[in-house]
Design an enzyme around this catalytic site. Structure first.
Site, short mmCIF file in Angstrom:
data_model
loop_
_atom_site.label_atom_id
_atom_site.label_comp_id
_atom_site.label_asym_id
_atom_site.label_seq_id
_atom_site.Cartn_x
_atom_site.Cartn_y
_atom_site.Cartn_z
CG ASP A 45 150.11 45.66 84.09
OD1 ASP A 45 150.32 46.30 83.04
OD2 ASP A 45 150.36 44.43 84.20
CG ASP A 84 146.24 45.99 82.40
OD1 ASP A 84 145.79 45.01 81.80
OD2 ASP A 84 147.32 46.54 82.11
CD GLU A 116 150.57 41.79 80.00
OE1 GLU A 116 151.47 40.94 80.06
OE2 GLU A 116 150.73 42.97 80.38
CD GLU A 183 153.09 46.81 75.03
OE1 GLU A 183 152.07 46.46 75.67
OE2 GLU A 183 154.08 47.37 75.55
O1 KIV Z 1 149.71 48.58 81.12
C1 KIV Z 1 149.54 49.28 80.12
O2 KIV Z 1 149.58 50.52 80.15
C2 KIV Z 1 149.27 48.60 78.86
C3 KIV Z 1 149.24 49.42 77.61
C4 KIV Z 1 150.60 49.85 77.26
C5 KIV Z 1 148.56 48.74 76.50
O3 KIV Z 1 149.09 47.43 78.85
#
Ligand code: KIV
Length: 276
Positions: A45, A84, A116, A183
């Site tokens: 995202d 995501d 997340e 992260e």
């Molecule tokens: O949204 C994203 O690109 C991420 C990565 C940085 C792990 O969550």
């Protein structure tokens, strides 16, 4: 080239082989990365920031994610495609979480989803896994919590925060995730977490002790100038190459150098005469 699945991810950890992932948001980039032998592509995202120009990831919708995940999936033959789950697509209820995870698999062609959070999203993780959809966890600096964190800040530095992250990782593992993104947390903490769980950890700003690494491609290819996190290494100056190419194009068009005869199409003289 080997086809990557959740099983190959788990086996890589057992064999001690490092996993590589990058983000991608469209067909042509996904095809390039897949051809290089990357293990997995995350349609992150982060799309909201690096492709759509938002200041954070909160405005990204399911429709955005489906649109871009579809394009990426069409470009991948061998890598694992992870879609995501955007803000408010799984926090609202377990039902929403399963429904929206299902859309990323069924409509967009992802092989797995990422969401997340730690203990607070384990109910959702369990239900999605029960629906036969592999889930990647994500803890540490989780950008959808930016307003709670008060900015994009390194996480897990205090004893309590570090212990909570270790617990979150264990709970996610118990809930059934096949992998966990770590992260922006201290390298030593990421190393401990990686040893404590049997699923592979994928680090971003979390040091070399993780089982794999991921970066946002615009960051590592120097194509995004708004902000450069400390953990990013520039692997190629693609931004400079693009600027130089575009500047030459402008100059050549303005000077009448491009297009030359070799870039045009011919018509035979007889046909041409009939046009006047
Ligand atoms: O949204 C994203 O690109 C991420 C990565 C940085 C792990 O969550």
């Amino acid at each position: 080239m080997m086809k990557n699945t959740v099983s190959t991810f788990l086996n890589s950890k057992i064999k001690g082989e490092k996993l590589t992932m990058l983000t991608a948001y469209d067909y042509s980039m996904a095809k390039l990365f897949d051809g290089c032998g990357i293990n997995g592509i995350l349609v992150g995202d982060s799309l909201g920031m690096v492709c759509l120009g938002y200041k954070d990831t909160l405005s990204v919708t399911m429709e955005d994610m489906i649109h871009h995940t579809k394009a990426v999936a069409r470009g991948c033959d061998n890598c694992l495609v992870v879609g995501d789950m955007p803000f408010m697509s799984y926090q609202t209820s377990v039902y929403d979480a399963v429904k929206n995870a299902g859309r990323l698999i069924k409509e967009a062609g992802a092989h797995a989803v990422k969401l997340e959070g730690g203990a607070s999203v384990c109910e959702q993780v369990e239900a999605i896994v029960k629906a036969q959809i592999p889930v990647m966890g994500h803890i540490g600096l989780t950008p959808q919590s930016v307003n709670m964190f008060g900015g994009f800040k390194v996480q897990g530095k205090s004893e309590d925060a570090a212990k909570a992250l270790i617990e979150d990782a264990k709970k996610l593992e118990a809930a059934g995730v096949f992998s966990i993104v770590l992260e922006c947390i201290p390298a030593k903490l990421a190393e401990i977490i990686s040893k404590e769980v049997s699923v592979p950890t994928i680090g971003i700003g979390a040091g070399a002790g993780c089982d794999g690494q991921i970066l946002v491609y615009q960051d590592m290819l120097n194509m995004f100038s708004d902000f450069k996190p400390k953990f990013v290494k520039t692997f190629a100056n693609v931004g400079e190459a693009i600027k130089s190419g575009v500047t030459s194009y402008i100059k050549e068009v303005e000077e009448g150098v491009f297009p030359s005869e070799e870039h045009g199409f011919k018509i035979d003289e007889e046909t041409l005469k009939k046009l006047y």
